[in-house]
Design a protein around this motif. Structure first.
Motif, PDB file in Angstrom:
ATOM      1  N   LYS A  57      62.698  37.482  66.673  1.00 35.74           N
ATOM      2  CA  LYS A  57      62.922  36.370  65.935  1.00 35.74           C
ATOM      3  C   LYS A  57      62.927  34.986  66.795  1.00 35.74           C
ATOM      4  N   THR A  58      63.651  35.295  67.925  1.00 34.99           N
ATOM      5  CA  THR A  58      63.645  34.156  68.855  1.00 34.99           C
ATOM      6  C   THR A  58      62.264  33.568  69.118  1.00 34.99           C
ATOM      7  N   ASP A 150      70.662  30.765  64.100  1.00 37.42           N
ATOM      8  CA  ASP A 150      70.430  32.243  64.652  1.00 37.42           C
ATOM      9  C   ASP A 150      71.454  32.963  64.131  1.00 37.42           C
ATOM     10  N   GLU A 151      71.333  34.147  63.872  1.00 35.57           N
ATOM     11  CA  GLU A 151      72.486  35.105  63.317  1.00 35.57           C
ATOM     12  C   GLU A 151      72.875  34.256  61.929  1.00 35.57           C
ATOM     13  N   GLY A 353      72.680  39.580  68.580  1.00 36.54           N
ATOM     14  CA  GLY A 353      71.695  38.947  69.228  1.00 36.54           C
ATOM     15  C   GLY A 353      71.201  39.303  70.747  1.00 36.54           C
TER      16      GLY A 353
HETATM   17 MG   LIG Z   1      68.008  37.281  67.883  1.00 37.21          MG
END
Ligand SMILES: [Mg+2]
Ligand SMILES: Nc1ncnc2c1ncn2[C@@H]1O[C@H](COP(=O)(O)OP(=O)(O)OP(=O)(O)O)[C@@H](O)[C@H]1O
Length: 750
Positions: A57-58, A150-151, A353
């Motif tokens: 995803k990053t 994120d998250e 993460g």
């Molecule tokens: Mg991640």
């Protein structure tokens, strides 16, 4: 199912980015990444990316950020929930400097050196720091073109979730056309998040590294993957089942991450596993480990907890929780990544993460204990996040997540409720008095909302309003506005518009609970008197101060302490209230006593042992108390309670350095902390003129000082000195100072 990867060149992005990524070893996109780029995200459309852990995803977020920056749509804000995650992302994004794209990070008590947030293209912050930036109306926020959450399942978190949804709601309102990219592997109702954010949704179950999830019982792990069940026998040779499950992976050159539910267990389990690890570690690795151990626990004055950690590290194991300080945390993570440490035993502070080489993740505890709730099974979402730390593309070809059962019914329960279950839906936690009053004050103080209508429209933009009927929160909004008005933090004019009073404005900027501000104001305006323990206890009585626990066996001791301090306390002990209120009171007294020991120069070792806490905890208590003391002095200034101001300033400095008043002048020097300061004082160097006069050679001979510190001191006093040792800066034990409250709220407190 095999799916075709897509080559990077097929993407409509700057060729330099492609070349850069290829140099990092990325040549093709994973299928879910390719799906993400089939949306309009590269043209600024919002996106919710709900794809498995480790599916990259990053990288999607990264490419979107780079595209926005290079297209001139503005800078990028990257929101993370955890410190370890921030560190990892910072290291990754820094690599773009060769393309002229700069990254800065500001999390907790650590700001990246170099570029300021204002100048950087990518800014990594925790949710709370982002909220604070909005409150301060930081000008560069208007230049933000894209925000990455994120998250994003953090929204579900009781304490921190409301801040995340308010930050997103506020950013959408104040920054025109801001793009939002939200990431999570564990939201089953991702469609709701997407609707809320007016975003395209990409869902997928494809994972680059296969992950088998299973449950261990009685010498066997029952694994499930893609609907298939397989069994793995475990050699039972060690009289310790957990060690058997760990060594099963070490035997095949893998590394293991074990999750347990409490800090105490991290230490106990790491100690239990350490004796089994020697044969997996080369002699060269042993040497490096012992070097690292010396860095952590080598000093004679090192706290006991650091010494235990050091001993474990020397044996190839470590524990990891939010009580570790920054240096310890970084060393443990780095050594694990370098395959020096074989095993880490952690609380959920490593659960989201992060990319670690843990081929097998063992979730030993699926129950957690909280004083308010008793013991309860953790949410599936949390289990899935922990499981997802196994099998990361950079490190392993496959991953395994294992729960531990003791009986057959328990095994069945775990398989049904965790292994084969989907995460729960996430729900907004905004509707709590504490969250609503703080965020409303903030938006009135920043002049974002000037009347009820505008407040309602801000609230309408939250995930809460999307998920539930707005009337459900209206009640909270009304009573929060009443609370703020009654406490004189806001005022209503005749036309119904709200403004923040000077106290309200400052409260919002200080990032303290409005309740705290009102309490401090009421107590400090009532009297001109003050004393150390009275103020420290007052600080500990606010909801913003983290506290240590009082165990059953300690209760009596602190009841006596309460009696001893009774004349000095500014808040009376609760009478005939719930036992809960009384035990809270004891915890406040215990924490205040700890703080008093800190400013009386008790050693770190004494403090950690007497109060049974880690040094990271001590820092947390101290930093927060320092900030609240500052807040108290600001409040005294605003309400003209001038008699307290000097006293509070002095107390604040003492908290910052952990010293008595007589060496405050000395510790203001860089490189002089509580230890060296006291040492100088005991050698009759009690102020700056003394230090000015003393010959440098003599200064250098004083224990703990030495040549480089002596030179540095003289230089700071205006002598023209060239430092002989260019690494002096490293030698100097900088006293971590903290610049605000929100930094303390991060990390799940795990
Ligand atoms: Mg991640
Ligand atoms: N296209 C790709 N090719 C090769 N490796 C990749 C690719 N995309 C990402 N990776 C690598 O995969 C690893 C996992 O990526 P990332 O940390 O972004 O996962 P994630 O989806 O955010 O997972 P989590 O939900 O656990 O946070 C990283 O080491 C990253 O460098």
């Amino acid at each position: 199912m095999e799916r075709k990867n897509i080559r990077l060149e097929e993407l409509d992005i700057n060729k330099r980015i492609i070349t850069h990524l290829q140099a990092q070893g990325i040549s093709e996109l994973f299928p879910p990444q390719a799906s993400a780029f089939k949306t309009d995200v590269l043209n600024g459309k919002n996106l919710v990316l709900a794809i498995p852990t480790s599916s990259g995803k990053t990288l999607v977020a990264e490419i979107c950020m780079l595209k926005a920056i290079l297209d001139g749509r503005g800078k990028a804000l990257y929101l993370v929930p955890l410190k370890s995650l921030a560190r990892e992302k910072y290291a990754e994004f820094k690599k773009y400097e060769s393309l002229g794209i700069t990254t800065s990070m500001s999390v907790g008590d650590y700001d990246s050196p170099g570029k300021s947030l204002h100048d950087a293209d990518i800014v990594i912050v925790t949710t709370e720091r982002a909220d604070s930036l909005v409150r301060h109306k930081v000008e560069w926020l208007n230049d933000v073109g894209i925000v990455v959450a994120d998250e994003v399942h953090l929204i579900n978190d009781q304490k921190r979730g409301p801040t995340l949804e308010m930050v997103l709601a506020k950013l959408t309102q104040i920054v025109k056309d801001i793009q939002i990219v939200a990431l999570s592997a564990t939201i089953s109702n991702a469609n709701q998040i997407a609707e809320w954010l007016d975003a395209e949704l990409v869902r997928d179950t494809w994972r680059p590294v296969p992950l088998s999830e299973g449950v261990y019982l009685d010498g066997k792990i029952s694994f499930y993957r893609d609907g298939k069940n397989t069994q793995r026998r475990i050699n039972r040779t060690r009289r310790d089942e957990l060690a058997d499950v760990v060594c099963d992976t070490l035997d095949e050159d893998g590394q293991v991450l074990v999750f347990v539910s409490s800090r105490r267990s991290t230490i106990a389990v790491a100690k239990k596993l350490a004796p089994f690890l020697r044969r997996y570690i080369s002699d060269e690795a042993m040497r490096q480990l012992s070097k690292g151990a010396t860095k952590i626990g080598g000093a004679p004055s090192a706290p006991e907890a650091s010494k235990i950690l050091a001993r474990l590290i020397a044996n190839g194991a470590a524990f990891h929780h939010a009580g570790l300080d920054n240096k310890e945390r970084a060393l443990v993570e780095d050594y694990f990544k370098e395959n020096l440490l074989k095993v880490i035993v952690a609380t959920p502070t490593l659960a989201a993460g992060v990319n670690l080489p843990s081929r097998r993740v063992i979730v030993r505890d699926y129950r957690r204990y909280e004083p308010e709730r008793g013991s309860y099974p953790i949410p599936i979402l949390e289990y899935k996040q922990m499981a997802g730390r196994a099998g990361r593309p950079k490190y392993d070809e496959y991953g395994e997540a294992v729960l531990i059962a003791r009986t057959e019914p328990e095994q069945d329960f775990l398989i049904d409720n965790y292994t084969l279950s989907e995460p729960e839906e996430i729900t907004s936690k905004l509707a709590s008095p504490r969250a609503v009053r703080a965020h409303l004050l903030a938006s009135v103080a920043a002049e974002m909302t000037r009347n009820r209508e505008e407040i309602d429209s801000l609230i309408a933009g939250t995930f809460f309003s999307h998920q539930f009927d707005q009337w459900e929160i209206n009640q909270h909004v009304s009573s929060a506005l009443g609370f703020l008005e009654e406490g004189s933090l806001i005022e209503t004019s005749t036309d119904g518009s709200y403004t923040a009073t000077p106290l309200g404005k400052r409260t919002s900027e200080l990032y303290i609970d409005p309740y705290t501000a009102i309490l401090l104001r009421d107590v400090l305006s009532e009297t001109d008197d003050h004393n150390i323990i009275g103020i420290l206890h007052l600080i500990c009585h606010t909801p913003d101060q983290p506290l240590t626990y009082v165990t059953k066996s300690e209760a009596e001791e602190y009841e006596v302490t309460v009696d001893d301090y009774l004349d000095k306390l500014m808040i009376e002990p609760p009478i005939e209230e719930s036992p809960r209120a009384y035990s809270d009171f004891l915890a406040q007294i215990k924490t205040a006593t700890l703080l008093q020991d800190w400013i009386s120069e008790k050693t770190e070792k004494d403090i950690t042992e007497r109060y049974n806490v880690g040094m990271g905890d001590v820092h947390r208590f101290v930093q927060s108390a320092e900030w609240l003391t500052y807040a108290a002095s600001e409040i005294s200034r605003i309400i003209n309670a001038t008699s307290h101001i000097h006293f509070l300033h002095n107390l604040r400095s003492r908290l910052r350095y952990g010293v008595r008043s007589d060496i405050l002048e000395l510790v203001d020097l860089k490189g002089v902390g509580r230890v060296r300061g006291r040492m100088l004082h005991s050698h009759n160097l009690v102020n700056l003129p003394d230090l000015y006069k003393v010959p440098i050679e003599e200064l250098a001979r004083i224990p703990t000082i030495g040549t480089s510190i002596a030179e540095s001191i003289k230089k700071q006093l205006g002598f023209d000195i060239k430092l002989t040792d260019t690494e002096t800066e490293d030698l100097i034990d900088d006293d971590d100072s903290i610049d605000s409250m929100q930094t303390l709220l991060e990390d799940f407190g795990a």
